[in-house]
Design an enzyme around this catalytic site. Structure first.
Site, short mmCIF file in Angstrom:
data_model
loop_
_atom_site.label_atom_id
_atom_site.label_comp_id
_atom_site.label_asym_id
_atom_site.label_seq_id
_atom_site.Cartn_x
_atom_site.Cartn_y
_atom_site.Cartn_z
N ASP A 102 28.27 -8.82 -0.82
CA ASP A 102 28.59 -8.91 0.61
C ASP A 102 29.39 -7.67 1.01
O ASP A 102 30.52 -7.48 0.54
CB ASP A 102 29.42 -10.17 0.91
CG ASP A 102 28.59 -11.45 0.88
OD1 ASP A 102 27.49 -11.43 0.29
OD2 ASP A 102 29.05 -12.46 1.44
N LYS A 166 25.39 -11.37 8.03
CA LYS A 166 26.49 -12.33 7.98
C LYS A 166 27.43 -12.10 9.16
O LYS A 166 27.73 -10.96 9.51
CB LYS A 166 27.22 -12.16 6.65
CG LYS A 166 28.44 -13.04 6.43
CD LYS A 166 29.02 -12.76 5.04
CE LYS A 166 30.38 -13.43 4.82
NZ LYS A 166 30.93 -13.10 3.49
N LYS A 205 23.70 -15.66 7.31
CA LYS A 205 24.85 -16.34 6.70
C LYS A 205 25.95 -16.48 7.74
O LYS A 205 26.36 -15.52 8.38
CB LYS A 205 25.37 -15.55 5.50
CG LYS A 205 26.61 -16.19 4.85
CD LYS A 205 27.05 -15.44 3.61
CE LYS A 205 28.39 -15.97 3.08
NZ LYS A 205 28.82 -15.28 1.85
#
Length: 242
Positions: A102, A166, A205
């Site tokens: 990430d 995300k 996400k």
């Protein structure tokens, strides 16, 4: 997110568990705190345990033999490292055992419209991660952005071919006129916007604000396939009761 009770649970507990990245990222977490979180991720067979880079060896050891993957963060939480440093950090994280990475974009570059820089950085990190057998999630930090920035980032990430986009780090606090800091995280508006403007191959996400089972079901219904949460065990415990 406001509590909802209108959803009927038609999924298995395993389906829900594999939507959750167990977030173990708070700066005050001790090794013992991280270890307990890893044990919970393993107990509930979640998708990943999301950890700070120095915790990768502990996570690899604790999750060995399970299907829970190790998900380190890089350039976290503010995304301000140089591209060279982010690429190096990503490569090292994968070599240490990270299977999903990430990363945080350079928010200032996005706000300033330097989209060439933003895209080149994402592409370099994605290349570094994927050539070593892992996948990349790109954190936008939507609290700092306008819709036009979110849309542009969706388009960039679709061109690059990242695995996930995300919403947030969980630490993107915005200073208000009264001097206090607030944080929205994953809003339904932004999640819908991201799903609408990202390629179908790019998964979404949600991070920040998904705190209950009903929240989890609500975001799933609009196309979210992964959630970063510290409340994962509580969500799954509630699902077991239902």
């Amino acid at each position: 997110m406001a509590p909802q009770s209108e959803f009927t649970l038609t999924l298995t507990i395993d389906d829900l568990a594999k939507m959750i990245d167990m977030s173990l990222l708070h700066p005050t977490m001790t090794d013992e705190d991280v270890l307990q979180g890893l044990k919970l991720a393993r107990k509930y067979d979640m998708a990943t345990a999301c950890v700070k880079p120095y915790s990768i060896p502990m996570a690899v050891q604790e999750l060995q033999g399970s299907s829970v993957l190790v998900c380190p963060v890089i350039g976290f939480p503010h995304g301000n490292s140089t591209t060279v440093v982010k690429v190096f950090e990503a490569e090292e994280a994968v070599k240490a055992g990270g299977k999903e990475i990430d990363m945080v974009i350079n928010v200032g570059k996005a706000l300033g419209g330097d989209w060439g820089y933003v895209e080149d950085e994402i592409r370099q990190i994605n290349d570094a991660v994927t050539r070593n057998g892992a996948i990349l999630k790109v954190i936008f930090e939507n609290d700092y952005l306008k819709d036009e920035h979110v849309i542009k980032l969706c388009e960039i990430c679709s061109r690059v071919g990242v695995a996930f986009i995300k919403t947030s780090t969980g630490y993107g606090f915005v200073k208000q006129p009264n001097g206090l800091y607030t944080y929205s995280g994953a809003t339904l508006h932004h999640l819908r916007l991201m799903r609408e403007h990202a390629a179908s191959s790019v998964q979404i996400k949600a991070a920040g604000g998904v705190r209950s089972l009903d929240d989890l079901l609500k975001v799933r219904a609009i196309g979210v396939t992964r959630v970063g949460a510290t409340a994962g065990p509580a969500m799954l415990a509630e699902a077991e009761k239902r």
